[in-house]
Design a protein around this motif. Structure first.
Motif, PDB file in Angstrom:
ATOM      1  N   HIS A 149     -11.638  -7.799 -11.622  1.00 27.57           N
ATOM      2  CA  HIS A 149     -12.470  -7.390 -10.494  1.00 27.57           C
ATOM      3  C   HIS A 149     -12.647  -5.878 -10.513  1.00 27.57           C
ATOM      4  O   HIS A 149     -11.855  -5.144 -11.115  1.00 27.57           O
ATOM      5  CB  HIS A 149     -11.833  -7.828  -9.167  1.00 27.57           C
ATOM      6  N   GLN A 150     -13.680  -5.403  -9.837  1.00 30.12           N
ATOM      7  CA  GLN A 150     -14.027  -3.978  -9.875  1.00 30.12           C
ATOM      8  C   GLN A 150     -12.884  -3.082  -9.406  1.00 30.12           C
ATOM      9  O   GLN A 150     -12.686  -2.001  -9.942  1.00 30.12           O
ATOM     10  CB  GLN A 150     -15.289  -3.709  -9.059  1.00 30.12           C
ATOM     11  N   GLU A 151     -12.112  -3.526  -8.423  1.00 27.60           N
ATOM     12  CA  GLU A 151     -11.019  -2.678  -7.943  1.00 27.60           C
ATOM     13  C   GLU A 151      -9.940  -2.489  -9.015  1.00 27.60           C
ATOM     14  O   GLU A 151      -9.164  -1.541  -8.956  1.00 27.60           O
ATOM     15  CB  GLU A 151     -10.402  -3.228  -6.653  1.00 27.60           C
ATOM     16  N   PHE A 188      -5.325  -7.972  -2.302  1.00 30.56           N
ATOM     17  CA  PHE A 188      -5.865  -9.116  -1.573  1.00 30.56           C
ATOM     18  C   PHE A 188      -7.381  -9.108  -1.431  1.00 30.56           C
ATOM     19  O   PHE A 188      -7.922  -9.891  -0.658  1.00 30.56           O
ATOM     20  CB  PHE A 188      -5.209  -9.267  -0.187  1.00 30.56           C
ATOM     21  N   GLU A 189      -8.103  -8.229  -2.142  1.00 35.79           N
ATOM     22  CA  GLU A 189      -9.555  -8.250  -2.044  1.00 35.79           C
ATOM     23  C   GLU A 189     -10.110  -9.604  -2.490  1.00 35.79           C
ATOM     24  O   GLU A 189     -11.143 -10.045  -1.994  1.00 35.79           O
ATOM     25  CB  GLU A 189     -10.193  -7.133  -2.890  1.00 35.79           C
ATOM     26  N   HIS A 190      -9.428 -10.221  -3.441  1.00 34.56           N
ATOM     27  CA  HIS A 190      -9.842 -11.535  -3.938  1.00 34.56           C
ATOM     28  C   HIS A 190      -8.692 -12.543  -3.851  1.00 34.56           C
ATOM     29  O   HIS A 190      -8.554 -13.429  -4.681  1.00 34.56           O
ATOM     30  CB  HIS A 190     -10.362 -11.417  -5.372  1.00 34.56           C
ATOM     31  N   HIS A 242       0.835  -1.207   0.000  1.00 37.48           N
ATOM     32  CA  HIS A 242       0.000   0.000   0.000  1.00 37.48           C
ATOM     33  C   HIS A 242       0.869   1.256   0.000  1.00 37.48           C
ATOM     34  O   HIS A 242       0.586   2.223  -0.704  1.00 37.48           O
ATOM     35  CB  HIS A 242      -0.944   0.027   1.210  1.00 37.48           C
ATOM     36  N   ASP A 271     -23.806  -6.644  -4.338  1.00 37.15           N
ATOM     37  CA  ASP A 271     -22.543  -7.268  -3.950  1.00 37.15           C
ATOM     38  C   ASP A 271     -21.379  -6.564  -4.657  1.00 37.15           C
ATOM     39  O   ASP A 271     -20.731  -7.135  -5.526  1.00 37.15           O
ATOM     40  CB  ASP A 271     -22.600  -8.759  -4.323  1.00 37.15           C
ATOM     41  N   GLU A 293      -5.234  -4.454  -7.226  1.00 38.38           N
ATOM     42  CA  GLU A 293      -5.906  -5.362  -6.303  1.00 38.38           C
ATOM     43  C   GLU A 293      -4.958  -5.673  -5.143  1.00 38.38           C
ATOM     44  O   GLU A 293      -3.816  -6.085  -5.354  1.00 38.38           O
ATOM     45  CB  GLU A 293      -6.269  -6.656  -7.044  1.00 38.38           C
ATOM     46  N   GLY A 301     -18.443  -6.009  -3.805  1.00 42.79           N
ATOM     47  CA  GLY A 301     -17.158  -6.657  -3.590  1.00 42.79           C
ATOM     48  C   GLY A 301     -17.006  -7.964  -4.341  1.00 42.79           C
ATOM     49  O   GLY A 301     -15.992  -8.636  -4.214  1.00 42.79           O
ATOM     50  N   GLU A 302     -18.027  -8.318  -5.111  1.00 39.02           N
ATOM     51  CA  GLU A 302     -18.003  -9.534  -5.933  1.00 39.02           C
ATOM     52  C   GLU A 302     -17.652 -10.769  -5.107  1.00 39.02           C
ATOM     53  O   GLU A 302     -16.809 -11.577  -5.474  1.00 39.02           O
ATOM     54  CB  GLU A 302     -17.026  -9.384  -7.101  1.00 39.02           C
ATOM     55  N   ALA A 303     -18.349 -10.936  -3.997  1.00 34.27           N
ATOM     56  CA  ALA A 303     -18.092 -12.070  -3.108  1.00 34.27           C
ATOM     57  C   ALA A 303     -18.975 -13.274  -3.441  1.00 34.27           C
ATOM     58  O   ALA A 303     -18.634 -14.401  -3.087  1.00 34.27           O
ATOM     59  CB  ALA A 303     -18.328 -11.660  -1.649  1.00 34.27           C
TER      60      ALA A 303
END
Length: 178
Positions: free
Chosen positions: A61-63, A49-51, A6, A161, A47, A163-165
């Motif tokens: 993914h959206q991020e 670690f969101e996924h 980060h 959703d 990204e 966060g696409e979980a």
């Protein structure tokens, strides 16, 4: 621990921001800023670690997909507003042509996102990546379908959703097929 990543990411953003500031200061110093349109965007997000991974530009993914698009210029030319409508980079050239009063060439795939009318939320947005494997993505009306070359297709309701979980592909095959 993603903290060092980060920090590196934030440092790179600060560095790029300083370069943009230098360019804008030079344009201002030359007396050109008041007659200029400035566009700032990114090619992809990051990204963290969101996924389960740290990547950029590989997974859809959206991020990774959502990046800012900033358009600034004279107040009588560029509307002052914040907007969350989905746009794509192919929309930048038609939007700039529209701001300058030129017609959009019929071969352009994008749209003038600042033009009156139009249903930006109803547009189907297509994205693709061809990194380690291929993913094609279609986003339409808060839904997202991911076609994955590994056979790991997914269907998400981005409103419920973000966060696409939860992959809804097996639960809502008719909506996914649409």
């Amino acid at each position: 621990d993603p903290l060092p990543l980060h920090n590196r990411y934030r440092n790179s953003i600060h560095y790029v921001d300083s370069l943009v500031g230098k360019v804008l200061a030079e344009v201002q110093e030359r007396g050109l800023l008041e007659n200029s349109v400035v566009v700032i965007t990114g090619d992809h997000g990051q990204e963290f670690f969101e996924h389960g991974r740290v990547t950029h530009g590989q997974l859809m993914h959206q991020e990774v997909l959502q990046v800012p698009l900033l358009i600034a210029g004279p107040a009588d030319l560029v509307p002052r507003r914040t907007d969350d409508r989905p746009v794509q980079q192919v929309d930048i050239a038609p939007t700039l042509l529209g701001l300058l009063g030129f017609p959009v060439h019929p071969n352009f795939q994008g749209h003038d996102v600042l033009a009156a009318g139009g249903d930006a939320y109803g547009r189907k947005l297509f994205m693709a990546t061809q990194q380690l494997f291929h993913q094609n993505v279609l986003v339409w009306r808060n839904h997202k379908y991911v076609m994955d070359s590994r056979g790991e297709d997914a269907f998400y309701d981005l409103a419920a959703d973000p966060g696409e979980a939860r992959n809804l592909l097996s639960a809502h095959p008719a909506a996914a097929a649409e």
